[in-house]
Every structure is written in structure tokens, then in C-alpha cells.
Design an enzyme around this catalytic site. Structure first.
Site, short mmCIF file in Angstrom:
data_model
loop_
_atom_site.label_atom_id
_atom_site.label_comp_id
_atom_site.label_asym_id
_atom_site.label_seq_id
_atom_site.Cartn_x
_atom_site.Cartn_y
_atom_site.Cartn_z
N SER A 1 -0.11 3.45 -5.08
CA SER A 1 -0.38 3.17 -6.22
C SER A 1 -1.72 2.62 -6.21
O SER A 1 -2.08 2.62 -7.34
CB SER A 1 0.49 1.91 -6.58
OG SER A 1 1.78 1.92 -6.13
N GLU B 1 3.35 10.96 -11.73
CA GLU B 1 1.97 11.47 -11.85
C GLU B 1 1.48 12.32 -10.83
O GLU B 1 1.64 11.92 -9.46
CB GLU B 1 0.97 10.14 -11.99
CG GLU B 1 1.31 9.14 -13.30
CD GLU B 1 0.64 8.04 -13.47
OE1 GLU B 1 0.44 7.78 -14.45
OE2 GLU B 1 0.74 7.26 -12.20
N ASN C 1 -0.21 3.06 -15.08
CA ASN C 1 -0.63 1.59 -14.81
C ASN C 1 -2.13 1.19 -15.51
O ASN C 1 -2.18 0.00 -15.49
CB ASN C 1 -0.75 1.48 -13.38
CG ASN C 1 0.83 1.22 -12.78
OD1 ASN C 1 1.58 1.30 -13.72
ND2 ASN C 1 1.11 1.88 -11.48
N1 LIG Z 1 7.78 -0.53 -5.41
C1 LIG Z 1 7.26 0.40 -6.53
O1 LIG Z 1 7.51 -0.28 -7.54
C2 LIG Z 1 6.13 1.50 -6.29
C3 LIG Z 1 5.90 2.13 -7.49
C4 LIG Z 1 5.04 3.33 -7.33
C5 LIG Z 1 4.51 3.51 -5.96
N2 LIG Z 1 4.78 2.63 -4.96
C6 LIG Z 1 4.02 2.86 -3.74
O2 LIG Z 1 5.27 3.17 -2.81
C7 LIG Z 1 4.93 3.15 -1.52
C8 LIG Z 1 6.13 2.55 -0.67
O3 LIG Z 1 6.49 1.23 -1.71
P1 LIG Z 1 7.81 0.65 -1.27
O4 LIG Z 1 7.95 -0.36 -2.54
O5 LIG Z 1 8.79 1.51 -1.15
O6 LIG Z 1 7.72 0.06 0.31
P2 LIG Z 1 8.70 -0.30 1.21
O7 LIG Z 1 8.20 -1.72 1.85
O8 LIG Z 1 9.94 -0.87 0.45
O9 LIG Z 1 8.81 0.60 2.22
C9 LIG Z 1 7.90 1.21 3.08
C10 LIG Z 1 8.66 1.80 4.19
O10 LIG Z 1 7.77 2.49 4.70
C11 LIG Z 1 7.98 2.34 6.31
N3 LIG Z 1 7.00 2.64 7.30
C12 LIG Z 1 5.80 1.77 7.61
N4 LIG Z 1 4.82 2.26 8.18
C13 LIG Z 1 5.27 3.68 8.61
C14 LIG Z 1 4.87 4.69 9.31
N5 LIG Z 1 3.97 4.51 10.04
N6 LIG Z 1 5.61 5.69 9.35
C15 LIG Z 1 6.97 5.99 8.93
N7 LIG Z 1 7.37 4.83 7.84
C16 LIG Z 1 6.58 3.91 7.69
C17 LIG Z 1 8.43 0.99 6.34
O11 LIG Z 1 9.13 0.80 7.54
C18 LIG Z 1 9.32 0.94 5.17
O12 LIG Z 1 10.66 1.37 5.41
C19 LIG Z 1 3.78 2.14 -1.56
O13 LIG Z 1 2.55 2.97 -1.40
C20 LIG Z 1 3.68 1.68 -2.81
O14 LIG Z 1 2.52 1.39 -3.35
C21 LIG Z 1 5.67 1.31 -5.11
#
Ligand SMILES: NC(=O)c1ccc[n+]([C@@H]2O[C@H](COP(=O)([O-])OP(=O)(O)OC[C@H]3O[C@@H](n4cnc5c(N)ncnc54)[C@H](O)[C@@H]3O)[C@@H](O)[C@H]2O)c1
Length: 673
Positions: A120, A153, A191
Site C-alpha cells: 500500500s 489497482e 488512497n
Molecule cells: N489490511 C489492509 O486493509 C490492506 C489493504 C491493502 C493492502 N494491504 C497490504 O497488504 C499487505 C499485507 O497486509 P495484511 O494486513 O494482510 O498483513 P498481515 O500482518 O495480516 O499478514 C502478513 C502475513 O505475511 C506473512 N509473512 C511475513 N513475512 C513473510 C515472509 N518472508 N514469507 C512469507 N510470509 C511472510 C506473515 O506471517 C503474515 O501471515 C501489506 O503490504 C499491506 O500494506 C493491506
């Protein structure tokens, strides 16, 4: 589609698990990768819970939910990724962690695997830079909840190859996402204005312009949304709003920087308190500021080339569920007033109204038909994905103009007509018909349809072969438009349907004439009388589709058909396509009057078909019968005139109003008049 069967997601958290769920729901095998079993199990438990909710709400049957889960394979073994066509990275929002993942992805995947990132707040190019394959990297920014929110996007960098971008977009369509294209810029499109919108609400609170309850009420009224900014922050997490505003503030300066009040709220670890009395006298001031922010930022991002006005609005409608996007809101308010609000909001930060808005007097017009040319193939894409590309006056006008321009070009050999998103074209705008009937302006429906016919008749006359790319569902006017093309190339996602007699009217855009010219009179009657949909496999077998191919072979099919040249005038076949004799049989011998009079079917299947016909609007059925019968011997031009000649009559029936106005709400009750 066999070549796109396996997809993968790295990171099984909130976003990754939801993305994997959506991919599996749409039939893909999905490899879900995380650091360890515990994280994977947590992700899968989340998917299971969402699916169970879906079962409880009757969105899925239990066995469907089970099959979806069955398509998701958890693993910590990166070598499994060699089977994937596209991987979405959704790990922690930490640049170091993400870059390490991209380094590994470049090695673990096959040479044409697309590498997507759900980041993001980072530049996609900073992730591409660490791989040996920057040409395969593309941003794929999904929205929470990614199994439910349709928006994505798509963010190419300057290194992203055409092939990778095309494949990334094809996968998004295949998983029923509505894709908008964005430049690799902070906040991308949505955003970029949504986060300042949240932040401005906090500023209004901080400045004492209004309290939370009033800001919530004013924003709901001004934007037509179900939740105001504070409630939204409570639901999605106040710290996420702060993080996003901080990122934008760092990149774009003070106007975007988080309000101190937002920081304080995060430090308090509390949600916002929404309750309180609304002070109506302050609502206008709040609305003006929130609209001003939206216009200021939406205008700026378009000027900077981050996104188009069309995609900015689609992003708001699909991703945020705003009834109208920023540019439609500007038009509604008047662009001069919108410019004044943008200027007033930007003033304390020395930001002027964006160039696209300042001094403007004409409303924005949206490009609903896009023209692209590649390798002498010109594609006209209808771009109303959130309305399933339904045909309205503006779409038809733009299609006509774009087609004329295309046909006049000497540097293109083929014209392809396609729809963006999950649909080809889902018919005409039903609301348009209902409004015209209510205001007693049926003559406008006739004029609109006549113009539509004129456009469709140009397809056969053009020098170049015109090909419909049926890469999604088509209904009514959309199926008729496809039939007016010289050839139809379909993928597995395509379908046809002629539901008109079930909503009180008959196919009026050539359907009664061109369907029979493809598949013969009895079979055309079968589909038009029953409204039964036609899947692409059956369509290909009966000759309704000229080529049924997977995504990657569309280009080859288009080339082959171009080489064949124009097909010439189609004559109505007198024999029923092989394999469809049974469903055509009752309509070869039984008239509409006989069917409505209670004629019995030869067996249970036939009886079922006839019972279905008896649920349709009788006047529409009788006119359809007359028109289809005539199609066997008349010219197409005469057939079109005959279709037009009955429009005033059919739209004036009580049954047409009943069918059109109850669509999607209740089952129509037809009276036969
Ligand atoms: N939460 C939102 O509303 C939202 C919206 C759009 C985009 N995003 C983006 O999506 C991404 C994930 O966000 P999220 O909220 O799902 O995070 P989260 O913390 O819920 O999940 C992240 C996951 O990635 C895993 N992980 C971390 N390092 C890793 C690695 N090296 N190899 C494999 N797995 C690994 C973790 O164990 C965890 O399960 C981020 O980049 C965030 O900015 C989030």
C-alpha cells in the site's frame, strides 16, 4: 484457461488469505505460502470462517465452500511456486521483508510468472529493482475485504513488460475483479483521495468546525455513503489511517500530513466515539470541506497522470462503494463550484485548484469506449465495468463515433469489440427504459434503438472484419451486439442470454433477426422464448461462436479470422444444429398461441421448456414469433425495420412496465396486455 490454472499468494494474513480465497472461489488452484504452519493455519481458519458466513448467507452451498477450500494448498516450501502463473505478495508492510520476498520469488518462479505486490505504501519499482526480472513485476493493490471488494489497482512500472501486464489484467478479470490502472505513485489512485478525506474529517473535529456525529451525518449526505469517515476508521483500524496519512504527508507535504488529533487518537488506543447529537447548521461547512478535499486531490492525481478520470471514479464506486465518483460529484455540483471548493480547501496549504478544474466551465465527459491498437488490431473496449458495461445513450454514442474512426483507418486490419472487467456487455440500462415509460417518452426509446441499429449495421459494412471478444457474460443487447459482429471469439467466461420476453419485451437490437441467421428459426425461438442462457461450449457447438479459446490464444484466433476476411451475408439455416434437435423440436411445430393455450410437451423435458415459456410476457412472445418467422426470408434491413416497428407497441404494454420495473426485485406478474 488451462495455462492460468495455478496462482499463488505469499503471506496468509488478512489480505493474503482473502486474495487466495477469491482466486479459489473463481476456480483456480492456489498455493498459499507463509513463514510457518501456524501462520498458514491462521490464514486458512480465516478463510474457513468467511466461507462459513457465506454459506449461512446462502452465497455458497456447503459443498461449494468445501471445494473452494480444497483448491487452496498451504505450503512453506517455495519450490512449489514453480507451478504458478502469477504470485501475489501480501507479507508485512516492511520494505526489507518485501524485497527479500521478491528476491526469492525471482528465483522460485518460472520465467513467465507474473510477480504482483499488494503493497500500500511502497513504490512497486523498489520491489522490482531487487529481482532479476523487473519486467515481470506489477503492483496489484487489493482492497479489504479482498474476497468481497471487487476493486484492484493494477500498477505497472516502467519496466513491466506488456505480456506481464496483459496476463496480470487477464487474471484479475478471471477472478472477477474490476481493475483500474494506476501509475507507481504514493497512494496510487484511491488512497490518494480517500486518506485525505479521512484526515480532513479529523481536522474538522480538531478545528472545532463540528463534532463527530455531525461530521458523520454530513459526509453520509454529501457522498451518499453508508458509513462516515470516523466509523470507517473504527472498522478498518485508526492506526492504518495514520500510517497511510503519514506516508502521503512524507511524499506530498503538509496538506496530506496527518492531523495531530489523529496521532493522539492512535496513541489513546481507542476507537472514535460516534454517538452524539447532529448539529444541522454545521453540516454544509463540513460537506464543503470534504468535497473540497476530494476534488482537490482527484484533480491533482489526474493532472499528474496517476490515473484517468474514469478510473478515479470507478475506484470510488467499486472500491469505496460511493454512489458517485469524485468527477461525477463535480459534475453534479457544477464544475465552477467544485473548483471554488477545491481552491478554498487548498488555500491554507498554498495549493491552488488543479489545472483540470481551475477556470473550467464544461462538465467532465467520461470516455466509456477506449480505443487501443496493437499489431494492426484495433480494440474498442467498453469501460463501464461496474455497470457490467450496460449500453446506455452515452456508450452507444461513443461506440458509434469510435467505430467510425476505427473503420476509416487504413493502418488496422481488424476491429475487436470487448468489454472491460467481468462482463462483455450486460444488455441495455433497464432504468433508462423504466424512466422513459414513466415520463411517457417511448419515442426516445425508439430513437435510441434506431441509432443503435445504425451503429450495429456498420459492422458488416466496414472494410475490416469486426470481431466480438466474448470474454465475459453477455445478455440482451450485449448478445445482440456480439451477433452483429462478423465473428465471435469467446473464452470460457463468455455466455449469451436473451432474457427479454421474461421482462415484458422482445430482443429489439437485431436479436430476432441475427440469432436465427446463425442457428436457424426453431433453435432461436427456443432461446428467445425460454430465456435460457447459452454457455460457450454449447454456443461453439451450434456455430454461435466462431472460436472458443483460452486467454492466451485470443490473439491467434483474431489473426486467423482476419485472414478469412469478411464472412458475407448470413442465410438462415434450414436445419437444426446437430445435438440441439431436442431443445429446438417443440418450437418447430408449436406456435406461441398453442404453447400459451396449454400445448403439452412430448416428454418431461419438453414440458418443462413449454412451462417456462408460459411464464413470459404473451405480447412479447407473439411479436418475437412473428419477427423470427419473418427472418427466414426477409433481408436484414427489413428485419431491423420490423423490429423497430413494434417497439412503441411493446413498451406501452403494462407487461413491459411490470417486467422492467420489477427486475431484480420481484417476480413479474404478466397480464397479457
Ligand atoms: N489490511 C489492509 O486493509 C490492506 C489493504 C491493502 C493492502 N494491504 C497490504 O497488504 C499487505 C499485507 O497486509 P495484511 O494486513 O494482510 O498483513 P498481515 O500482518 O495480516 O499478514 C502478513 C502475513 O505475511 C506473512 N509473512 C511475513 N513475512 C513473510 C515472509 N518472508 N514469507 C512469507 N510470509 C511472510 C506473515 O506471517 C503474515 O501471515 C501489506 O503490504 C499491506 O500494506 C493491506
Amino acid at each position: 484457461m488451462s495455462d492460468l490454472r495455478t496462482l499463488a499468494v505469499v503471506g496468509a494474513g488478512n489480505m493474503g488469505s482473502g486474495i487466495a480465497q477469491k482466486m479459489a472461489t473463481e476456480g483456480f488452484r492456489v498455493l498459499l505460502v507463509d513463514l510457518n504452519e501456524a501462520q498458514l493455519d491462521r490464514g486458512l481458519a480465516g478463510i474457513k470462517k468467511t466461507l462459513e458466513e457465506g454459506v449461512a448467507r446462502k452465497i455458497f452451498r456447503p459443498e461449494q465452500a468445501q471445494a473452494i477450500l480444497g483448491r487452496i494448498e498451504k505450503t512453506t516450501d517455495w519450490s512449489a511456486l514453480s507451478a504458478a502463473e502469477l504470485v501475489v505478495e501480501a507479507v508485512f508492510e516492511d520494505l526489507g521483508v518485501k524485497q527479500e520476498v521478491f528476491r526469492r520469488l525471482g528465483e522460485a518462479t518460472k520465467p513467465d510468472c507474473v510477480l504482483g505486490s499488494n503493497t500500500s505504501s511502497f513504490y512497486v519499482r523498489d520491489l522490482a529493482a531487487v529481482t532479476k526480472h523487473p519486467e515481470r513485476v506489477v503492483g496489484l493493490h487489493y482492497f479489504y475485504h479482498p474476497a468481497k471488494n471487487r476493486l484492484v489497482e493494477v500498477i505497472p512500472t516502467k519496466h513491466t513488460s506488456k505480456a506481464a501486464l496483459a496476463k496480470a489484467n487477464a487474471v484479475q478479470a478471471a477472478i472477477s475483479k474490476t481493475a483500474i490502472t494506476c501509475a507507481d505513485a504514493p497512494g496510487f489512485v484511491v488512497n490518494r483521495y480517500f486518506v485525505p478525506w479521512l484526515n480532513e474529517a479529523v481536522r474538522l473535529l480538531d478545528e472545532g468546525v463540528a463534532d463527530i456525529a455531525t461530521i458523520e451525518a454530513a459526509s453520509k449526505d454529501a457522498f451518499g455513503v453508508g458509513m462516515g469517515p470516523f466509523e470507517l476508521m473504527n472498522v478498518t483500524g485508526v492506526p492504518i489511517a495514520l500510517h497511510a496519512a503519514s506516508t502521503l504527508g512524507r511524499e506530498f507535504g503538509a496538506f496530506y500530513a496527518p492531523s495531530p488529533r489523529l496521532k493522539a487518537q492512535v496513541e489513546s488506543k481507542q476507537n472514535w466515539t460516534l454517538e452524539g447529537a447532529v448539529d444541522a447548521s454545521k453540516k454544509q461547512a463540513v460537506a464543503d470541506r470534504l468535497l473540497g478535499v476530494t476534488f482537490l486531490v482527484a484533480g491533482a492525481l489526474v493532472v499528474e497522470g496517476v490515473g484517468s478520470i474514469e478510473d478515479t471514479d470507478i475506484g470510488a464506486r467499486v472500491g469505496l462503494r460511493w454512489p458517485k465518483g469524485p468527477f461525477e460529484l463535480m459534475n453534479r455540483l457544477g464544475v465552477e463550484k467544485a473548483a471554488a471548493l477545491a481552491a478554498a480547501t487548498g488555500k491554507p496549504y498554498a495549493l491552488a485548484a488543479p489545472k483540470i478544474l481551475a477556470g473550467r466551465t464544461a462538465p467532465f465527459t467520461f470516455r466509456l469506449v477506449e480505443t487501443t491498437v496493437e499489431d494492426r488490431v484495433l480494440t474498442l473496449s467498453i469501460n463501464r465495468p461496474d455497470a457490467l458495461n450496460a449500453l446506455n445513450e452515452e456508450v452507444m454514442k461513443q461506440l458509434d463515433q469510435a467505430f467510425d474512426a476505427a473503420a476509416a483507418r487504413t493502418d488496422v486490419d481488424t476491429i475487436v469489440i470487448a468489454g472491460k472487467g467481468k462482463a462483455f456487455i450486460a444488455g441495455a440500462d433497464i432504468r433508462y427504459f423504466v424512466k422513459r415509460i414513466e415520463s411517457k417518452k417511448i419515442d426516445e426509446i425508439v430513437a435510441f434503438t434506431r441509432k443503435g441499429h445504425e451503429t450495429l449495421l456498420k459492422f458488416a459494412k466496414a472494410r475490416q472484419p469486426v470481431i466480438a471478444l466474448l470474454d465475459g457474460l453477455s445478455l440482451g443487447g450485449g448478445s445482440e451486439l456480439a451477433l452483429a459482429c462478423d465473428y465471435i471469439v469467446a473464452t470460457k467466461k463468455g455466455s449469451f442470454g436473451f432474457p427479454e420476453t421474461g421482462i415484458g419485451i422482445y430482443p429489439g437490437l437485431g436479436g430476432t433477426q441475427r440469432l436465427s441467421r446463425r442457428i436457424g428459426v426453431p433453435l432461436a425461438k427456443s432461446f428467445i422464448y425460454t430465456g435460457n442462457g447459452i454457455g460457450v461450449d454449447a454456443a461453439a457447438k451450434m456455430g454461435l461462436v466462431d472460436r472458443l479459446v483460452d486467454h492466451d490464444h485470443v490473439g491467434t484466433a483474431v489473426k486467423e479470422l482476419t485472414a478469412k476476411g469478411k464472412p458475407g451475408v448470413r442465410k438462415t439455416p434450414t436445419t437444426v444444429p446437430v445435438g440441439f434437435e431436442k431443445i429446438a423440436a417443440p418450437f418447430a411445430t408449436k406456435s406461441v398461441d398453442a404453447i400459451l393455450g396449454g400445448a403439452a410437451g412430448a416428454d418431461a423435458d419438453e414440458q418443462k421448456q413449454l412451462d417456462r415459456v408460459r411464464q413470459k410476457a404473451p405480447v412479447a412472445l407473439r411479436i418475437a414469433e412473428k419477427l423470427i418467422d419473418a427472418s427466414a426470408s426477409n433481408t436484414l434491413a427489413d428485419g431491423v425495420e420490423a423490429e423497430l416497428a413494434h417497439l412503441t407497441q411493446i413498451f406501452a404494454t403494462a407487461d413491459a412496465y411490470e417486467g422492467l420495473s420489477t427486475l431484480g426485485k420481484s417476480k413479474p406478474v404478466f397480464k397479457g396486455s
